[in-house]
Design a protein around this motif. Structure first.
Motif, mmCIF file in Angstrom:
data_model
loop_
_atom_site.group_PDB
_atom_site.id
_atom_site.type_symbol
_atom_site.label_atom_id
_atom_site.label_comp_id
_atom_site.label_asym_id
_atom_site.label_seq_id
_atom_site.Cartn_x
_atom_site.Cartn_y
_atom_site.Cartn_z
ATOM 1 N N TYR A 12 0.901 -1.055 -0.081
ATOM 2 C CA TYR A 12 0.064 0.170 -0.032
ATOM 3 C C TYR A 12 0.920 1.171 0.196
ATOM 4 C CZ TYR A 12 -3.822 2.997 0.931
ATOM 5 O OH TYR A 12 -4.787 4.110 0.780
ATOM 6 N N ARG A 13 2.067 1.238 0.750
ATOM 7 C CA ARG A 13 2.873 2.389 0.618
ATOM 8 C C ARG A 13 3.585 2.611 -0.807
ATOM 9 N NH1 ARG A 13 8.063 3.962 1.891
ATOM 10 N NH2 ARG A 13 8.134 5.750 3.651
ATOM 11 N N ARG A 18 3.110 5.652 -5.941
ATOM 12 C CA ARG A 18 3.055 5.762 -7.415
ATOM 13 C C ARG A 18 1.981 6.877 -7.356
ATOM 14 N NH1 ARG A 18 2.963 -0.065 -7.277
ATOM 15 N NH2 ARG A 18 0.848 0.094 -6.992
ATOM 16 N N MET A 19 0.870 6.979 -6.331
ATOM 17 C CA MET A 19 0.037 8.021 -6.556
ATOM 18 C C MET A 19 0.587 9.421 -6.547
ATOM 19 S SD MET A 19 -3.096 6.955 -7.272
ATOM 20 C CE MET A 19 -3.876 8.467 -6.935
ATOM 21 N N VAL A 24 2.426 14.494 -8.901
ATOM 22 C CA VAL A 24 3.442 15.304 -9.442
ATOM 23 C C VAL A 24 3.503 15.841 -10.862
ATOM 24 C CG1 VAL A 24 5.943 15.661 -9.675
ATOM 25 C CG2 VAL A 24 5.269 15.029 -7.585
ATOM 26 N N VAL A 25 3.156 14.653 -11.611
ATOM 27 C CA VAL A 25 2.894 14.869 -13.205
ATOM 28 C C VAL A 25 1.863 15.883 -13.410
ATOM 29 C CG1 VAL A 25 2.505 13.479 -15.271
ATOM 30 C CG2 VAL A 25 4.177 12.628 -13.705
ATOM 31 N N ILE A 71 -0.341 14.990 -1.979
ATOM 32 C CA ILE A 71 0.975 14.454 -1.781
ATOM 33 C C ILE A 71 1.473 14.657 -0.520
ATOM 34 C CG2 ILE A 71 3.460 15.452 -2.122
ATOM 35 C CD1 ILE A 71 2.505 16.051 -5.128
ATOM 36 N N PHE A 72 1.084 15.772 0.254
ATOM 37 C CA PHE A 72 1.835 15.972 1.823
ATOM 38 C C PHE A 72 0.697 15.069 2.590
ATOM 39 C CE2 PHE A 72 3.047 20.410 0.751
ATOM 40 C CZ PHE A 72 4.244 20.142 0.937
ATOM 41 N N ARG A 73 -0.588 14.688 2.412
ATOM 42 C CA ARG A 73 -1.160 13.771 3.074
ATOM 43 C C ARG A 73 -0.584 12.516 2.840
ATOM 44 N NH1 ARG A 73 -6.841 12.206 1.050
ATOM 45 N NH2 ARG A 73 -5.546 11.202 -0.192
ATOM 46 N N ASN A 74 -0.255 11.886 1.731
ATOM 47 C CA ASN A 74 0.101 10.730 1.454
ATOM 48 C C ASN A 74 1.570 10.442 1.994
ATOM 49 O OD1 ASN A 74 -1.988 9.994 -0.040
ATOM 50 N ND2 ASN A 74 -1.267 10.086 -2.029
ATOM 51 N N ARG A 75 2.605 11.471 2.285
ATOM 52 C CA ARG A 75 3.687 11.448 2.680
ATOM 53 C C ARG A 75 3.586 11.288 4.170
ATOM 54 N NH1 ARG A 75 7.605 15.961 -0.364
ATOM 55 N NH2 ARG A 75 7.859 14.738 -2.424
#
Length: 155
Positions: A12-13, A18-19, A24-25, A71-75
């Protein structure tokens, strides 16, 4: 930290990573579109009214902001094993997946209904509106058929 994670959490990480790459793209694409729009208006002879310019810039900037927040939430989720496990369980739970699937199913029917009504009303008001609504219905139908046969073979 990665060593302490279960196999499902590690997978899942990787999915979250990948998400983040996708985000970013998408951010780069949105910023490029904004830049092209502004350069086209200021340096070239791109004619666009102020309302459309404001709408497009607002759309690009708001989508960029949403992607940055994701992105910040995923990190933050990837760096905390407890949050990662909770997030994985929440997003892979069969009940939640079924709820999302049914919501998408009914939303699709509402969208098709609205497009049909829009095409019918648009035929009286504006030919361009009718073509746009009909074109959207065709895009929906073609994409549905493509993905239907794709998943029929894959699953």
């Amino acid at each position: 930290m990665k060593k302490n994670l279960s196999k499902a959490d590690r997978e899942y990480r990787r999915k979250l990573k990948r998400m983040n790459i996708f985000y970013v793209v998408a951010i780069i694409f949105m910023l490029a579109c904004s830049g092209i729009l502004l350069i086209g208006i200021n340096r070239y002879v791109l004619k666009i009214n102020d309302h459309a310019l404001s709408f497009l810039l607002g759309l690009f900037i708001s989508l960029t902001t949403i992607f940055v927040i994701n992105i910040f939430r995923n990190r933050r989720t990837m760096n905390d094993p407890e949050k990662l496990k909770l997030h994985r369980i929440t997003h892979t739970d069969e009940r939640n997946i079924e709820i999302g699937s049914r919501a998408m199913y009914f939303t699709t029917y509402v969208m098709i209904f609205v497009l049909v009504i829009l095409a019918m009303i648009g035929s009286f008001v504006s030919q361009q509106l009718m073509y746009t609504a009909s074109g959207l219905m065709n895009v929906f139908l073609i994409s549905y058929l493509i993905f239907y046969f794709y998943f029929k073979k894959k699953l």
